[in-house]
Scaffold this motif. Structure first.
Motif, PDB file in Angstrom:
ATOM      1  N   MET A  12     -17.069   0.727 -23.519  1.00  0.00           N
ATOM      2  CA  MET A  12     -15.438   0.991 -23.317  1.00  0.00           C
ATOM      3  C   MET A  12     -15.370   2.689 -22.561  1.00  0.00           C
ATOM      4  N   ASN A  13     -15.074   3.213 -21.854  1.00  0.00           N
ATOM      5  CA  ASN A  13     -15.239   4.380 -21.322  1.00  0.00           C
ATOM      6  C   ASN A  13     -14.349   5.326 -21.698  1.00  0.00           C
ATOM      7  N   ILE A  14     -14.209   6.815 -21.396  1.00  0.00           N
ATOM      8  CA  ILE A  14     -13.604   7.915 -21.856  1.00  0.00           C
ATOM      9  C   ILE A  14     -11.924   7.460 -21.291  1.00  0.00           C
ATOM     10  N   PHE A  15     -12.048   6.638 -19.919  1.00  0.00           N
ATOM     11  CA  PHE A  15     -10.260   6.515 -19.294  1.00  0.00           C
ATOM     12  C   PHE A  15      -9.677   5.792 -21.044  1.00  0.00           C
ATOM     13  N   GLU A  16     -10.611   4.966 -20.666  1.00  0.00           N
ATOM     14  CA  GLU A  16      -9.509   3.552 -21.435  1.00  0.00           C
ATOM     15  C   GLU A  16      -9.258   4.280 -22.549  1.00  0.00           C
ATOM     16  N   ALA A  17     -10.704   4.635 -23.444  1.00  0.00           N
ATOM     17  CA  ALA A  17      -9.970   5.155 -25.041  1.00  0.00           C
ATOM     18  C   ALA A  17      -9.358   6.100 -24.707  1.00  0.00           C
ATOM     19  N   LEU A  18      -9.082   7.524 -24.018  1.00  0.00           N
ATOM     20  CA  LEU A  18      -8.158   8.383 -23.989  1.00  0.00           C
ATOM     21  C   LEU A  18      -6.518   6.982 -23.701  1.00  0.00           C
ATOM     22  N   ARG A  19      -6.748   6.448 -23.095  1.00  0.00           N
ATOM     23  CA  ARG A  19      -5.530   5.878 -22.795  1.00  0.00           C
ATOM     24  C   ARG A  19      -4.702   4.799 -23.499  1.00  0.00           C
ATOM     25  N   GLN A  20      -5.329   4.328 -25.213  1.00  0.00           N
ATOM     26  CA  GLN A  20      -4.965   4.109 -25.808  1.00  0.00           C
ATOM     27  C   GLN A  20      -4.313   4.946 -26.951  1.00  0.00           C
ATOM     28  N   SER A  21      -4.732   6.395 -26.693  1.00  0.00           N
ATOM     29  CA  SER A  21      -3.732   7.187 -27.712  1.00  0.00           C
ATOM     30  C   SER A  21      -2.455   7.753 -26.410  1.00  0.00           C
ATOM     31  N   HIS A  22      -2.727   7.559 -25.294  1.00  0.00           N
ATOM     32  CA  HIS A  22      -1.131   7.818 -24.490  1.00  0.00           C
ATOM     33  C   HIS A  22      -1.028   7.335 -25.139  1.00  0.00           C
ATOM     34  N   GLU A  23      -0.241   5.592 -24.918  1.00  0.00           N
ATOM     35  CA  GLU A  23       0.361   4.426 -25.097  1.00  0.00           C
ATOM     36  C   GLU A  23       1.233   5.118 -26.710  1.00  0.00           C
ATOM     37  N   ILE A  24       0.577   5.035 -27.352  1.00  0.00           N
ATOM     38  CA  ILE A  24       0.986   5.701 -29.048  1.00  0.00           C
ATOM     39  C   ILE A  24       1.434   6.604 -28.885  1.00  0.00           C
ATOM     40  N   GLN A  25       0.657   7.929 -28.276  1.00  0.00           N
ATOM     41  CA  GLN A  25       1.944   8.979 -27.989  1.00  0.00           C
ATOM     42  C   GLN A  25       3.598   8.911 -26.941  1.00  0.00           C
ATOM     43  N   ARG A  26       3.405   8.566 -26.204  1.00  0.00           N
ATOM     44  CA  ARG A  26       4.924   7.259 -25.798  1.00  0.00           C
ATOM     45  C   ARG A  26       5.736   6.805 -26.486  1.00  0.00           C
ATOM     46  N   GLU A  27       5.177   6.194 -26.897  1.00  0.00           N
ATOM     47  CA  GLU A  27       5.758   5.432 -28.130  1.00  0.00           C
ATOM     48  C   GLU A  27       6.518   6.134 -29.248  1.00  0.00           C
ATOM     49  N   GLN A  68     -10.494  12.279 -10.465  1.00  0.00           N
ATOM     50  CA  GLN A  68     -10.674  13.172 -10.108  1.00  0.00           C
ATOM     51  C   GLN A  68     -12.451  13.147 -11.380  1.00  0.00           C
ATOM     52  N   ALA A  69     -12.154  13.369 -12.429  1.00  0.00           N
ATOM     53  CA  ALA A  69     -13.593  13.256 -13.688  1.00  0.00           C
ATOM     54  C   ALA A  69     -14.525  12.163 -13.249  1.00  0.00           C
ATOM     55  N   GLY A  70     -13.449  10.810 -12.762  1.00  0.00           N
ATOM     56  CA  GLY A  70     -14.483   9.747 -12.419  1.00  0.00           C
ATOM     57  C   GLY A  70     -15.450   9.726 -11.092  1.00  0.00           C
ATOM     58  N   LYS A  71     -15.262  10.942 -10.385  1.00  0.00           N
ATOM     59  CA  LYS A  71     -15.879  11.019  -9.389  1.00  0.00           C
ATOM     60  C   LYS A  71     -17.046  12.376  -9.809  1.00  0.00           C
ATOM     61  N   ILE A  72     -16.706  13.090 -11.107  1.00  0.00           N
ATOM     62  CA  ILE A  72     -17.442  13.611 -11.710  1.00  0.00           C
ATOM     63  C   ILE A  72     -18.334  13.280 -13.052  1.00  0.00           C
ATOM     64  N   LEU A  73     -18.464  13.023 -13.505  1.00  0.00           N
ATOM     65  CA  LEU A  73     -18.344  12.249 -14.389  1.00  0.00           C
ATOM     66  C   LEU A  73     -20.097  10.768 -14.074  1.00  0.00           C
ATOM     67  N   GLU A  74     -21.402  10.598 -14.674  1.00  0.00           N
ATOM     68  CA  GLU A  74     -21.873   9.513 -14.335  1.00  0.00           C
ATOM     69  C   GLU A  74     -21.066   7.971 -15.227  1.00  0.00           C
ATOM     70  N   GLN A  75     -21.400   6.859 -14.891  1.00  0.00           N
ATOM     71  CA  GLN A  75     -21.424   6.060 -15.790  1.00  0.00           C
ATOM     72  C   GLN A  75     -21.903   6.263 -17.414  1.00  0.00           C
ATOM     73  N   LYS A  76     -22.655   6.757 -17.140  1.00  0.00           N
ATOM     74  CA  LYS A  76     -23.238   6.262 -18.697  1.00  0.00           C
ATOM     75  C   LYS A  76     -22.710   7.770 -19.737  1.00  0.00           C
ATOM     76  N   GLN A  77     -22.320   8.641 -18.741  1.00  0.00           N
ATOM     77  CA  GLN A  77     -21.677   9.780 -19.299  1.00  0.00           C
ATOM     78  C   GLN A  77     -19.916   9.488 -20.534  1.00  0.00           C
ATOM     79  N   LYS A  78     -19.149   8.479 -19.541  1.00  0.00           N
ATOM     80  CA  LYS A  78     -17.981   8.534 -19.375  1.00  0.00           C
ATOM     81  C   LYS A  78     -18.020   7.152 -20.253  1.00  0.00           C
ATOM     82  N   GLU A  79     -19.304   6.478 -20.766  1.00  0.00           N
ATOM     83  CA  GLU A  79     -19.552   5.857 -21.836  1.00  0.00           C
ATOM     84  C   GLU A  79     -19.809   6.107 -23.189  1.00  0.00           C
ATOM     85  N   SER A  80     -20.439   7.479 -23.322  1.00  0.00           N
ATOM     86  CA  SER A  80     -21.579   7.971 -23.910  1.00  0.00           C
ATOM     87  C   SER A  80     -20.089   9.320 -24.614  1.00  0.00           C
ATOM     88  N   LEU A  81     -19.230   9.726 -23.360  1.00  0.00           N
ATOM     89  CA  LEU A  81     -18.113  10.781 -23.849  1.00  0.00           C
ATOM     90  C   LEU A  81     -17.041   9.376 -25.317  1.00  0.00           C
TER      91      LEU A  81
END
Length: 152
Positions: free
Chosen positions: A1-16, A119-132
């Motif tokens: 899982m990367n940081i974007f997928e992790a954040l989206r999980q909470s986003h769905e809860i917030q919307r609901e 924009q963040a996807g272009k800044i962060l490296e793949q390993k960093q996305k997973e670690s974050l």
């Protein structure tokens, strides 16, 4: 899982939760419970997101502007949560403030998912996305559990 997928999980809860909160009326147990859940979700998400998404982005020149904008919006949502906490739940103005909060939450999440993440996807490296993602999820869960029973 990367940081974007992790954040989206909470986003769905917030919307609901924010949508369900707008369907409540008066000083009811349902309104209190949904507000408590939304307040808890926003706090846990925002705290972990600031630390494990925005701060790493802030360390880069190209991530500075999106970070400033996002943190300013987090602050605005915090102020609305505080205003709702201080307003009587039966006050007719309470729902108007909740609507402003819901609109801000939806705007912020859409902006993150459709602009900031790219924009963040272009800044962060793949390993960093997973670690974050791992760090974010651990912090998010810690604050969800810490605040679950203490928020009103």
């Amino acid at each position: 899982m990367n940081i974007f997928e992790a954040l989206r999980q909470s986003h769905e809860i917030q919307r609901e939760l924010s949508e369900k909160l707008l369907q409540t009326s008066g000083d009811t147990p349902e309104r209190h419970e949904l507000f408590k859940q939304l307040k808890n979700e926003l706090f846990a998400h925002e705290t972990a997101e600031d630390r494990y998404f925005y701060i790493p982005l802030m360390m880069t020149d190209s991530g500075l502007n999106i970070t400033r904008h996002a943190l300013a919006e987090h602050h605005e949502m915090d102020e609305m949560i505080e205003e709702l906490s201080e307003t009587d739940f039966s006050n007719p103005g309470w729902l108007a403030i909740a609507k402003k909060l819901s609109d801000k939450v939806h705007h912020h999440l859409k902006e993150e998912e459709h602009s900031f993440f790219q924009q963040a996807g272009k800044i962060l490296e793949q390993k960093q996305k997973e670690s974050l993602a791992q760090q974010y999820l651990a912090e998010y869960k810690k604050y969800k559990n810490l605040n679950k029973d203490s928020l009103t």
